[in-house]
Design a protein around this motif. Sequence first.
Motif, short mmCIF file in Angstrom:
data_model
loop_
_atom_site.label_atom_id
_atom_site.label_comp_id
_atom_site.label_asym_id
_atom_site.label_seq_id
_atom_site.Cartn_x
_atom_site.Cartn_y
_atom_site.Cartn_z
N TYR A 287 4.31 14.33 25.96
CA TYR A 287 5.18 15.41 25.68
C TYR A 287 4.88 16.81 26.29
O TYR A 287 3.57 16.71 25.80
CB TYR A 287 5.91 15.40 24.54
CG TYR A 287 6.63 14.12 23.99
CD1 TYR A 287 7.75 14.27 23.98
CD2 TYR A 287 5.78 13.12 23.15
CE1 TYR A 287 8.68 12.76 23.58
CE2 TYR A 287 6.21 11.86 23.03
CZ TYR A 287 7.72 11.73 22.85
OH TYR A 287 8.29 10.49 22.56
N GLN A 288 5.47 17.47 26.61
CA GLN A 288 5.20 18.99 26.90
C GLN A 288 6.30 19.90 26.15
O GLN A 288 7.31 19.82 26.16
CB GLN A 288 5.00 19.35 28.43
CG GLN A 288 3.83 18.52 29.04
CD GLN A 288 3.78 19.07 30.35
OE1 GLN A 288 4.70 19.04 31.20
NE2 GLN A 288 2.42 19.36 30.87
N GLY A 289 5.72 20.91 25.85
CA GLY A 289 6.34 22.20 25.48
C GLY A 289 6.29 23.46 26.03
O GLY A 289 5.03 23.57 26.84
N LEU A 290 7.01 24.47 26.12
CA LEU A 290 6.92 25.65 26.92
C LEU A 290 6.43 26.69 26.04
O LEU A 290 6.62 26.93 24.68
CB LEU A 290 8.34 26.10 27.35
CG LEU A 290 8.28 27.39 28.20
CD1 LEU A 290 7.44 27.15 29.42
CD2 LEU A 290 9.73 27.83 28.55
N ILE A 291 5.16 27.34 26.63
CA ILE A 291 4.58 28.45 25.95
C ILE A 291 5.32 29.61 26.73
O ILE A 291 4.79 29.96 28.08
CB ILE A 291 3.21 28.65 26.07
CG1 ILE A 291 2.58 27.26 25.20
CG2 ILE A 291 2.46 29.79 25.54
CD1 ILE A 291 1.07 27.35 25.58
N GLU A 292 6.26 30.68 26.51
CA GLU A 292 7.03 31.20 26.98
C GLU A 292 6.42 32.73 26.74
O GLU A 292 6.40 33.46 25.72
CB GLU A 292 8.44 31.21 26.90
CG GLU A 292 9.24 32.43 27.63
CD GLU A 292 10.66 31.86 27.36
OE1 GLU A 292 11.27 31.45 28.04
OE2 GLU A 292 11.18 32.72 26.38
N TYR A 293 5.75 33.41 27.82
CA TYR A 293 5.36 34.68 27.80
C TYR A 293 6.75 35.69 28.27
O TYR A 293 6.86 36.93 27.79
CB TYR A 293 4.32 35.05 28.81
CG TYR A 293 3.04 34.57 28.20
CD1 TYR A 293 2.20 35.79 27.70
CD2 TYR A 293 2.65 33.47 28.27
CE1 TYR A 293 0.80 35.39 27.08
CE2 TYR A 293 1.33 33.23 27.85
CZ TYR A 293 0.55 34.27 27.26
OH TYR A 293 -0.67 33.56 26.57
N ARG A 294 7.46 35.14 29.55
CA ARG A 294 8.43 36.10 29.92
C ARG A 294 9.45 35.04 30.29
O ARG A 294 9.32 33.84 31.25
CB ARG A 294 8.11 36.86 31.10
CG ARG A 294 9.20 38.07 31.59
CD ARG A 294 8.65 38.99 32.55
NE ARG A 294 8.74 38.09 34.01
CZ ARG A 294 7.70 37.79 34.78
NH1 ARG A 294 6.50 38.24 34.37
NH2 ARG A 294 7.88 37.31 35.87
#
Length: 504
Positions: A287-294
Motif C-alpha cells: 500500500y502507498q499513501g501520499l505525503i503532500e507538500y503542495r
Amino acid sequence: MYIFKHLLFLGVLAEAARVEVNWDVGYIQTDRDGHSPRRSIGVNGAQPIPPVFATRGDTIVLTVHNSLDQSTSVHAHGLFQNGTNYMDGPAMVTQCGIPPGHSFTYEYFADHAGTFWLHGHDHHQNSDGLRTPLIVYENKESYCYDAEYVLSLEDWYKFEFAARLKETLTPNVPFPPPPSFPYALFNGYPIAPKLSFAPGKTYRLRVINMSTTEWFQFSLPGHQMRVIEADGEYSQPCLVDGLDMGPGQRYSVLVTAHNSAEFNYHYNATLYAGFVPNIRDKNPRYYQGLIEYREDAPIMETTEPRDFKWLLDVNLSALDGKPPLPVDRQIELNIGGSLFTTGLTMDIINNITYAQPLVPTLYSALSLDTPFYTSESAYGPQTHALILKHLEYVELLVNSPNTLPHPMHLHGHAFQIIEYGPFGNTSAPAPVRRYSTETNAPARRDTIVVPPMSYVKIRFRADNPGVWLFHCHMDIHFGMGMAMSFIEAPDELRRQQVPDSMLE
C-alpha cells in the motif's frame, strides 16, 4: 470521515480532567475493506471507532453498554493500572465479562503518557473491530514538533474470528488451515490517508499495529525517521529508514519535512505474514499513501537506499537513562505448539495450554483463604499461574523453538529489552543482539516479538501488585492457549478494594 488526528503542538496542555466516553458496543454490517461485506463489531452503530485522547493526569471514564449476544470487556493496552488491577479488562483474569444488555464503567487514571490503544479482551472481539487508538499526551513533551498524525494499521479478514478459530481447532484435519490473506485498513479505512507536510516543519507520527495476526512494515522513502517512543516508553532518538511492527506494537517517530515544496512523495505500508506462502497480490500486500507538500506538485519517486536500516528495538536506549535491572529470579518459558491425543494442535507455554478459569483469577487471589492464595496450584491447572514476590527483579527468558514469530504482551508493566539470540537447531542461527553498553540504558516496551528459532531476555520489577496476563498478541495463538498469568505480590494485592460495581 475520520482520517487522522492532526494536532498543532502547543507545549503545556490543559489541567487534569475527566475524559468521558460512552460506547454502545454492538453488531453492524460493514464492507470495511471493500472486498468482504460481513458482520463486525462497532460502537454507537458505526465503524471505525473514534480514537480517545487524554492528557497525563486525566481520568478516562469509559462507559460500555453491551448490545452484543455475548459478554464483552475492554483492555487499555499499555496502561499499567497501578493500584487498579480490576480495571485491566481481560475477561476471567481481572473481571467477568459484561453480560449482554448490561453496562459497566471503566475508570483509567492516565498516569503515563504515550501511544496506546483500547481493544476488546473477551471472545477475541478485537479481531472483529472492537479496537481504537488511545493517545495520552504529556503535560510538557520531551520532544518538540509542530504537528502530529496518528496512523492505526489493521488487518481485516473475510470471516469473523469465531469461524476462523473453529476451523483452526477442528480435530483430525490438516493443520494449519489454508491462509486467509486479509486486507489492510488505515485508521479504519482501506485507503492510506494523505499526510500533509509543510516545508521545514517537524511531525510526530504515532504508528500503531492493531492487527489480529499480521505484521506491517512502514517507511517514508526520501525521508528519515527518528524513533522516540516504543509502546509508550520514550527513547533516545534513533535514526531509521523503516519500522517492522508485530501485532500490538506502537512507535512514535519524528520526521522533518524537506525545505522545498517542489515535490510530493509516497509513503509505504506493507501488510505481510512471514509464516505463510508468498502469493502475488495476497502476501505481502503493498500500500502507498501520499505525503503532500503542495497539491499540484509532481511525485518524486524514490528508491530505498542500499543500506536501508530497519529498526531493531534492542538498539533503542531509554530516554531516562535507567540502567539494566539486576536479576533476583530468572523464569524460563518455552513457547510453541503441540499435537494432542485429541487430534487438536494447541499452543503451549511450558507444556501448558491456557484456558479461562471459571472464576476470574483476580477474585481468586482476593478471596482464597490462607495459605491457598499463595499456592500456584490453587488457581487451576490451565490458568498457568506463577506467583511473583513483591519488588523482586524478574528476568523472563522466552524461548521459541519453532518457525513462527510470537508478539508477546505483558499486562501491567513495561519491561527492559536485554537480549535476542538463537535457540534450537537451525542451519542459520540468528546473531546475539544486546542492549547498547555505551548508553547502558535498555529500552522498555510492553510487546516484544520473539523471532522464530530464537530467545529473548526481558526484565521488569514486580512493583505493581495484581494479576497480569502474559500472552501472544496474535489472537489465533491466544485462542489456541498461548497465555499465562502472573500473580504479583498477592499479599499486597489483597489490600486492594474492588468496587461494588465489579462485584455485580
